[in-house]
Design a protein around this motif. Structure first.
Motif, PDB file in Angstrom:
ATOM      1  N   CYS A   1       0.830  -1.201   0.000  1.00 26.83           N
ATOM      2  CA  CYS A   1       0.000   0.000   0.000  1.00 26.83           C
ATOM      3  C   CYS A   1       0.865   1.252   0.000  1.00 26.83           C
ATOM      4  N   SER A   2       0.324   2.311  -0.561  1.00 25.32           N
ATOM      5  CA  SER A   2       0.984   3.612  -0.565  1.00 25.32           C
ATOM      6  C   SER A   2       0.712   4.373   0.725  1.00 25.32           C
TER       7      SER A   2
ATOM      8  N   MET B   1      -2.588   0.509  -7.331  1.00 22.63           N
ATOM      9  CA  MET B   1      -1.151   0.354  -7.552  1.00 22.63           C
ATOM     10  C   MET B   1      -0.851  -0.706  -8.607  1.00 22.63           C
TER      11      MET B   1
ATOM     12  N   GLU C   1      -3.591  -1.057  -1.616  1.00 21.60           N
ATOM     13  CA  GLU C   1      -4.156  -0.096  -2.566  1.00 21.60           C
ATOM     14  C   GLU C   1      -4.310  -0.731  -3.957  1.00 21.60           C
TER      15      GLU C   1
ATOM     16  N   THR D   1      -4.339   7.903  -3.641  1.00 18.94           N
ATOM     17  CA  THR D   1      -2.959   8.330  -3.899  1.00 18.94           C
ATOM     18  C   THR D   1      -2.538   8.130  -5.351  1.00 18.94           C
ATOM     19  N   MET D   2      -3.315   7.391  -6.122  1.00 15.15           N
ATOM     20  CA  MET D   2      -2.952   7.110  -7.510  1.00 15.15           C
ATOM     21  C   MET D   2      -3.793   7.895  -8.511  1.00 15.15           C
TER      22      MET D   2
END
Length: 258
Positions: A35-36, A93, A90, A124-125
């Motif tokens: 995960c980020s 990703m 996530e 986040t992506m």
């Protein structure tokens, strides 16, 4: 402290607090979280301390396993309300995320056209155009925003890289309302510091972000399973209802999961 990982690509179906009968898809490794974020409340535990080569499930294998499971459910007379991308971290990703979304839409339309497709993402992506476009194609584009202050979000979510709240809010607003904001509320302590994203100051700032983002719905919830940090406490239903009332007064549909 006990946490768990999803050990299959396709898991469930399970009865989701928020989504109904949900068939899960885990695009991340079956034996490790990836995960980020490294959220202090994550039911999957911590990211690995050491870097390792990631072997993502190939797009073709994900498609095959999903089609197989949906046909099995159809033969058993069991229909999912939603096909949910979640799992061990996530999902966005995955380097073939956009193509996997296209495959899922194709298979869903053939076998269970009434089922929704959901993605649970930490947002986040979304700066990647292919990820942004893919999320715009699903019925339930559910993106995380865990507080009003940048420092609060960083304390809760422990980003692996940099995190800029202003930029994140701006990117979320570019969905033009085609998204649901998901926020986990929690209290406790971590590394000697107080953790609480339910204060009035925090909520007021969070509401200002919602007004910029203009989501079609806001999901608020608290922890329901073990977390890797033992000094965290769930938020009581009364507090969630208080927050939900403020969200609704601001003009947004709200769903509570206590």
């Amino acid at each position: 402290m006990a946490t768990f990982l999803f050990d299959k690509i396709i898991f469930g179906p399970v009865k989701s607090r928020r989504l109904g009968v949900s068939l899960g898809i885990n695009l991340l490794p079956n034996d490790s979280k990836l995960c980020s974020f490294n959220c202090i409340y994550c039911e999957c535990g911590w990211n690995p301390e050491e870097t390792y080569k990631v072997n993502f499930h190939p797009r073709a294998v994900v498609k095959e396993k999903l089609e197989q499971k949906l046909n099995e459910m159809k033969n058993q007379g069991e229909a999912p309300d939603v096909i949910t991308f979640a799992g061990n971290g996530e999902p966005c990703m995955h380097p073939e995320f956009a193509g996997i979304i296209d495959d899922t839409i194709e298979i869903r339309n053939l076998i269970f056209p009434e089922a929704r497709i959901a993605v649970l993402s930490n947002a986040t992506m979304i700066h990647k155009p292919d990820v942004f476009d893919a999320l715009n194609k699903v019925e339930d584009n559910i993106l995380k925003l865990d507080g009003g202050k940048e420092e609060t979000i960083i304390a809760l979510d422990q980003p692996v890289g940099t995190f800029n709240l202003e930029k994140t809010v701006d990117l979320l607003s570019k969905f033009n309302g085609n998204l649901t904001i998901q926020t986990l509320f929690i209290k406790g302590e971590y590394k000697g510091e107080s953790i609480d994203n339910t204060s009035q100051e925090e909520i007021d700032l969070w509401l200002e972000h919602l007004k910029k983002i203009q989501p079609r719905e806001v999901m608020i919830y608290t922890i329901s399973r073990d977390t890797p940090v033992e000094t965290l406490r769930r938020v009581e239903l009364e507090d969630l209802e208080r927050i939900a009332k403020m969200v609704e007064d601001a003009g947004f549909s709200t769903q509570i999961s206590a």
